[in-house]
Motif scaffolding. Sequence first.
Motif, PDB file in Angstrom:
ATOM      1  N   TYR A 112      39.317  43.458  50.373  1.00 54.83           N
ATOM      2  CA  TYR A 112      37.970  43.174  50.883  1.00 54.83           C
ATOM      3  C   TYR A 112      36.926  43.251  49.772  1.00 54.83           C
ATOM      4  N   GLY A 113      37.120  44.180  48.844  1.00 57.65           N
ATOM      5  CA  GLY A 113      36.157  44.322  47.757  1.00 57.65           C
ATOM      6  C   GLY A 113      36.131  43.113  46.844  1.00 57.65           C
ATOM      7  N   PHE A 114      37.310  42.673  46.402  1.00 57.38           N
ATOM      8  CA  PHE A 114      37.363  41.509  45.512  1.00 57.38           C
ATOM      9  C   PHE A 114      36.969  40.223  46.243  1.00 57.38           C
ATOM     10  N   SER A 115      37.155  40.187  47.569  1.00 60.18           N
ATOM     11  CA  SER A 115      36.718  39.001  48.319  1.00 60.18           C
ATOM     12  C   SER A 115      35.201  38.924  48.404  1.00 60.18           C
ATOM     13  N   LYS A 116      34.523  40.032  48.074  1.00 61.38           N
ATOM     14  CA  LYS A 116      33.057  40.024  47.989  1.00 61.38           C
ATOM     15  C   LYS A 116      32.596  39.805  46.550  1.00 61.38           C
ATOM     16  N   VAL A 117      33.288  40.422  45.604  1.00 63.01           N
ATOM     17  CA  VAL A 117      32.950  40.210  44.188  1.00 63.01           C
ATOM     18  C   VAL A 117      33.107  38.734  43.839  1.00 63.01           C
ATOM     19  N   PHE A 118      34.231  38.159  44.251  1.00 63.95           N
ATOM     20  CA  PHE A 118      34.398  36.707  44.192  1.00 63.95           C
ATOM     21  C   PHE A 118      33.963  36.165  45.560  1.00 63.95           C
ATOM     22  N   PHE A 156      27.776  43.948  44.796  1.00 66.08           N
ATOM     23  CA  PHE A 156      27.558  45.396  44.729  1.00 66.08           C
ATOM     24  C   PHE A 156      28.331  46.109  45.839  1.00 66.08           C
ATOM     25  N   ALA A 157      28.237  45.565  47.062  1.00 65.73           N
ATOM     26  CA  ALA A 157      28.975  46.146  48.188  1.00 65.73           C
ATOM     27  C   ALA A 157      30.478  46.061  47.946  1.00 65.73           C
ATOM     28  N   GLY A 158      30.925  44.939  47.374  1.00 68.30           N
ATOM     29  CA  GLY A 158      32.343  44.784  47.077  1.00 68.30           C
ATOM     30  C   GLY A 158      32.818  45.748  46.006  1.00 68.30           C
ATOM     31  N   LYS A 257      50.927  51.184  40.804  1.00 70.68           N
ATOM     32  CA  LYS A 257      49.463  51.173  40.927  1.00 70.68           C
ATOM     33  C   LYS A 257      48.857  50.028  40.120  1.00 70.68           C
ATOM     34  N   LEU A 258      49.356  49.849  38.891  1.00 76.14           N
ATOM     35  CA  LEU A 258      48.854  48.750  38.061  1.00 76.14           C
ATOM     36  C   LEU A 258      49.183  47.400  38.684  1.00 76.14           C
ATOM     37  N   LEU A 259      50.389  47.286  39.213  1.00 74.33           N
ATOM     38  CA  LEU A 259      50.796  46.033  39.854  1.00 74.33           C
ATOM     39  C   LEU A 259      49.914  45.726  41.056  1.00 74.33           C
ATOM     40  N   LEU A 260      49.601  46.750  41.839  1.00 79.20           N
ATOM     41  CA  LEU A 260      48.760  46.566  43.021  1.00 79.20           C
ATOM     42  C   LEU A 260      47.357  46.126  42.633  1.00 79.20           C
ATOM     43  N   ALA A 261      46.724  46.878  41.728  1.00 77.15           N
ATOM     44  CA  ALA A 261      45.335  46.590  41.361  1.00 77.15           C
ATOM     45  C   ALA A 261      45.209  45.281  40.585  1.00 77.15           C
ATOM     46  N   VAL A 262      46.027  45.130  39.546  1.00 77.53           N
ATOM     47  CA  VAL A 262      45.952  43.926  38.713  1.00 77.53           C
ATOM     48  C   VAL A 262      46.411  42.701  39.497  1.00 77.53           C
ATOM     49  N   GLY A 263      47.414  42.878  40.353  1.00 78.69           N
ATOM     50  CA  GLY A 263      47.918  41.757  41.143  1.00 78.69           C
ATOM     51  C   GLY A 263      46.869  41.203  42.089  1.00 78.69           C
ATOM     52  N   ILE A 264      46.172  42.092  42.799  1.00 78.25           N
ATOM     53  CA  ILE A 264      45.134  41.642  43.736  1.00 78.25           C
ATOM     54  C   ILE A 264      43.982  40.992  42.979  1.00 78.25           C
ATOM     55  N   PHE A 265      43.558  41.617  41.870  1.00 78.19           N
ATOM     56  CA  PHE A 265      42.475  41.041  41.068  1.00 78.19           C
ATOM     57  C   PHE A 265      42.854  39.661  40.545  1.00 78.19           C
ATOM     58  N   SER A 266      44.074  39.532  40.019  1.00 85.10           N
ATOM     59  CA  SER A 266      44.519  38.253  39.455  1.00 85.10           C
ATOM     60  C   SER A 266      44.594  37.174  40.528  1.00 85.10           C
ATOM     61  N   ALA A 267      45.059  37.551  41.722  1.00 83.64           N
ATOM     62  CA  ALA A 267      45.167  36.575  42.815  1.00 83.64           C
ATOM     63  C   ALA A 267      43.796  36.017  43.183  1.00 83.64           C
ATOM     64  N   PHE A 268      42.796  36.892  43.261  1.00 86.67           N
ATOM     65  CA  PHE A 268      41.448  36.434  43.604  1.00 86.67           C
ATOM     66  C   PHE A 268      40.825  35.642  42.459  1.00 86.67           C
ATOM     67  N   LEU A 269      41.086  36.055  41.225  1.00 87.93           N
ATOM     68  CA  LEU A 269      40.534  35.335  40.076  1.00 87.93           C
ATOM     69  C   LEU A 269      41.096  33.917  40.012  1.00 87.93           C
ATOM     70  N   ILE A 270      42.398  33.779  40.186  1.00 87.36           N
ATOM     71  CA  ILE A 270      43.026  32.453  40.150  1.00 87.36           C
ATOM     72  C   ILE A 270      42.512  31.586  41.295  1.00 87.36           C
ATOM     73  N   ALA A 271      42.404  32.182  42.492  1.00 88.49           N
ATOM     74  CA  ALA A 271      41.899  31.432  43.648  1.00 88.49           C
ATOM     75  C   ALA A 271      40.457  30.995  43.434  1.00 88.49           C
TER      76      ALA A 271
END
Length: 398
Positions: A112-118, A156-158, A257-271
């Motif tokens: 939800y956070g990255f869906s707001k940042v992006f 900011f909320a994200g 933990k790295l896979l979870l955080a980096v994976g979610i961030f990368s997925a949103f960045l690519i999208a």
Amino acid sequence: MLLKKYLLHFLFIYFIFHLFSFLFALVLNPLVFWSAKNLFHIGYAFEASGSGSGDNTYAYITTFWNLCLSLILALPVTMQLSQLRHKNTYNTIRYLFQVTLRLYLAFYMLVYGFSKVFPFQFPPILYFRLAQPYGESSPMGLAWTFMQFSPYYTAFAGLAEVIGGLLLLNRKTITLGTVILTGVLTNIVMMNLCYDIPVKISSIHMLLAALILLYYERIRLIRFFILDKAVPQKEHTIYLGDARSEKVLHYIKTGFKLLLAVGIFSAFLIAYLKMHHQNSGNPPLYGFYEVTDSKNNSGYLHFVFETRDGAAIRYTNNREVKFTSTIDTVAKYIVLREITDNDKTVPKAEYFRYEKTKYGLLFKTADSVKIPLKHKTKADFLLTGRGFHWINEEPFNR
């Protein structure tokens, strides 16, 4: 002590049902639909999908059965585990329960956070929304427009959600992450309740998870914030018995933990990059067009062309209709067909020829009625054109 164990087992089982409801759906679905008809006497038809709503009838009945089954199953589990001679059974289950809640919250807060940042959850305000009369917006639409107006506030909320989620992934920062997310999720739950946003069940469960984690941190928080005493360092709950196993487990947890955080961030960045590339060009006639004829006997108030195959018309009777659009830029011809969910009615169709003018467009209907249109950009609307002002001699509240 037995009641304490029962509550722990009940909550653990309940959250397992909640988190993996999609796995239990095959078993629970017959029970859900049977109880809807025979127990709750629901006379209308409903589907498991809910058409995008998280607060549908199926979700509420499923939550009811999750609660009932958890209350029942927790009893034999508690009795069985109480007979074990191992002293750390309770602490082990509590630790696993806390880890489950941490991963549950961390995952959803990062998503939800990255869906707001992006800008995925709250993309820029559309002309469709700007053209809509204020009083015709739903409470959820009002909340969405509020968040869409400022991408910086939304980001900011994200970030608050992302930071809280990341802090939960580290054992040393669980307390801080829990405090942050309790505040963040309380605001989200209140927004969902007060603006009728259909994510109430999900957000309340997230807040409940944060409050449970906060409860386990209560002694440390009371000592620090109220008693003004030193807070002891957290101790390991589970030991594997030897240093090598502990080291291997540490590497596994760190990698996950790295896979979870980096994976979610990368997925949103690519999208986001993919979406930005696809939306690089506007469709033909993109924008908002207002009828300028003072007499306006045409029956139209304004036209909106925003997506590649979508359009909207508001008529003089204040009725708004959305259409699929086909625009021939060579023949200067537009075909609009009404979007409707009713298969029994014939969709409304509109046909226009057009030509560009100094101020916008000139439409010609099949009856040769001319409709002069003035093009308006988002800067021409007060909401999106007002901008930011450090200095305001008077409040600009309209």
